[in-house]
Design an enzyme around this catalytic site. Structure first.
Site, PDB file in Angstrom:
ATOM      1  N   ASP A 101      14.765  69.730  30.507  1.00 33.03           N
ATOM      2  CA  ASP A 101      13.678  69.353  29.602  1.00 33.03           C
ATOM      3  C   ASP A 101      14.289  68.494  28.499  1.00 33.03           C
ATOM      4  O   ASP A 101      15.448  68.098  28.592  1.00 33.03           O
ATOM      5  CB  ASP A 101      13.006  70.620  29.042  1.00 33.03           C
ATOM      6  N   ILE A 102      13.516  68.226  27.456  1.00 25.55           N
ATOM      7  CA  ILE A 102      14.083  67.484  26.337  1.00 25.55           C
ATOM      8  C   ILE A 102      15.192  68.329  25.700  1.00 25.55           C
ATOM      9  O   ILE A 102      15.227  69.552  25.867  1.00 25.55           O
ATOM     10  CB  ILE A 102      13.001  67.104  25.309  1.00 25.55           C
ATOM     11  N   THR A 116      14.275  71.659  23.613  1.00 26.89           N
ATOM     12  CA  THR A 116      13.632  72.690  24.432  1.00 26.89           C
ATOM     13  C   THR A 116      14.639  73.356  25.359  1.00 26.89           C
ATOM     14  O   THR A 116      14.656  74.588  25.506  1.00 26.89           O
ATOM     15  CB  THR A 116      12.487  72.076  25.247  1.00 26.89           C
ATOM     16  N   GLY A 154      23.742  84.318  49.671  1.00 25.16           N
ATOM     17  CA  GLY A 154      22.427  84.948  49.696  1.00 25.16           C
ATOM     18  C   GLY A 154      22.166  85.706  50.973  1.00 25.16           C
ATOM     19  O   GLY A 154      22.600  86.844  51.148  1.00 25.16           O
ATOM     20  N   LYS A 207      18.095  76.651  36.155  1.00 22.18           N
ATOM     21  CA  LYS A 207      18.261  75.190  36.205  1.00 22.18           C
ATOM     22  C   LYS A 207      17.371  74.479  35.174  1.00 22.18           C
ATOM     23  O   LYS A 207      16.554  73.625  35.510  1.00 22.18           O
ATOM     24  CB  LYS A 207      17.968  74.661  37.607  1.00 22.18           C
ATOM     25  N   THR A 229      22.306  71.414  46.971  1.00 22.81           N
ATOM     26  CA  THR A 229      23.001  71.425  48.261  1.00 22.81           C
ATOM     27  C   THR A 229      22.079  71.150  49.440  1.00 22.81           C
ATOM     28  O   THR A 229      22.541  70.894  50.542  1.00 22.81           O
ATOM     29  CB  THR A 229      23.723  72.768  48.490  1.00 22.81           C
TER      30      THR A 229
END
Length: 232
Positions: free
Chosen positions: A67-68, A71, A211, A64, A122
């Protein structure tokens, strides 16, 4: 590598390489892909991705990035060079950030990972969004961010299954990756906006992240087979 024949992605949410591979060795890469998230990647770095790929798995790198633009784009490029099948970034990073990620992938030769945008986690409900200054329903924010993702040329979105139908209608070309999937009878844990695997596919989801119902099952291979059978 054997191509996976199902939409199932098993989350390897473990703190160590040993624990992750113990589960992976019980799974068939023809029946599922695997997701490497922040905990496992921080512990093991790129080695875990290489190891899983050598075992035949397609890997969703779930970090996830946010950043700018430059980057984030360089992080996505590094992920692509690892050979991951899918990588994600936060849509809330904005149009320029997502477009920079798309551009850096298009400049590469060879296979490109699917570039997926994260809309609203979520675990978040309306009261959670209000706490960060967004006094709106989660689905409204999801649709706003989805429009940005589509404009930026993203391949798809991470979203709740409860948002999938509206997203497919608005953005039919985007592939939808849905966490918070719980087979019938499973505990909700910390996920809030959830559906069963069959319900999620029927709603428009393309990939299902599962999961604990598999990773914490007494027999993970049997649990995976049961999910695949439900989807048949």
């Amino acid at each position: 590598m054997s191509a996976c024949q199902t939409p199932v992605i098993v989350a390897l949410d473990f703190p160590t390489r040993e624990a992750a591979l113990r589960l992976a060795d019980q799974l068939d890469p023809k029946l599922c892909r695997v997701k490497v998230g922040k905990e496992l990647f921080t512990s093991c770095a790129a080695d875990i991705v290489e190891t899983l790929r050598h075992r035949g798995f397609e890997v969703f790198l779930d970090l996830k990035f946010h950043d700018i633009p430059n980057t984030t784009a360089m992080a996505v490029k590094a992920a692509a060079e690892m050979g991951v099948w899918m990588v994600n970034v936060h849509c809330s990073g904005g149009l320029r950030m997502m477009a920079a990620c798309r551009e850096v992938l298009e400049q590469r030769t060879g296979p490109q990972p699917l570039l997926i945008g994260v809309t609203v986690l979520t675990s978040m409900e309306r009261e959670d969004l209000a706490g960060i200054g967004l006094d709106i329903d989660p689905q409204v924010q999801v649709l706003r961010l989805a429009a940005l993702a589509g404009k930026a040329g993203m391949d798809g979105l991470v979203c709740s299954a409860l948002e999938a139908q509206a997203l497919k209608a608005a953005h039919p070309s985007l592939q939808l990756v849905t966490p918070g999937i719980r087979p019938a009878g499973s505990a909700q844990d910390d996920q809030r906006r959830i559906l069963t695997p069959r319900q999620a596919l029927d709603a428009g989801s393309d990939y299902l992240v599962i999961g604990r119902p598999i990773s914490q099952a007494a027999d993970p291979a049997k649990a995976l087979a049961a999910v695949v059978a439900e989807l048949a």
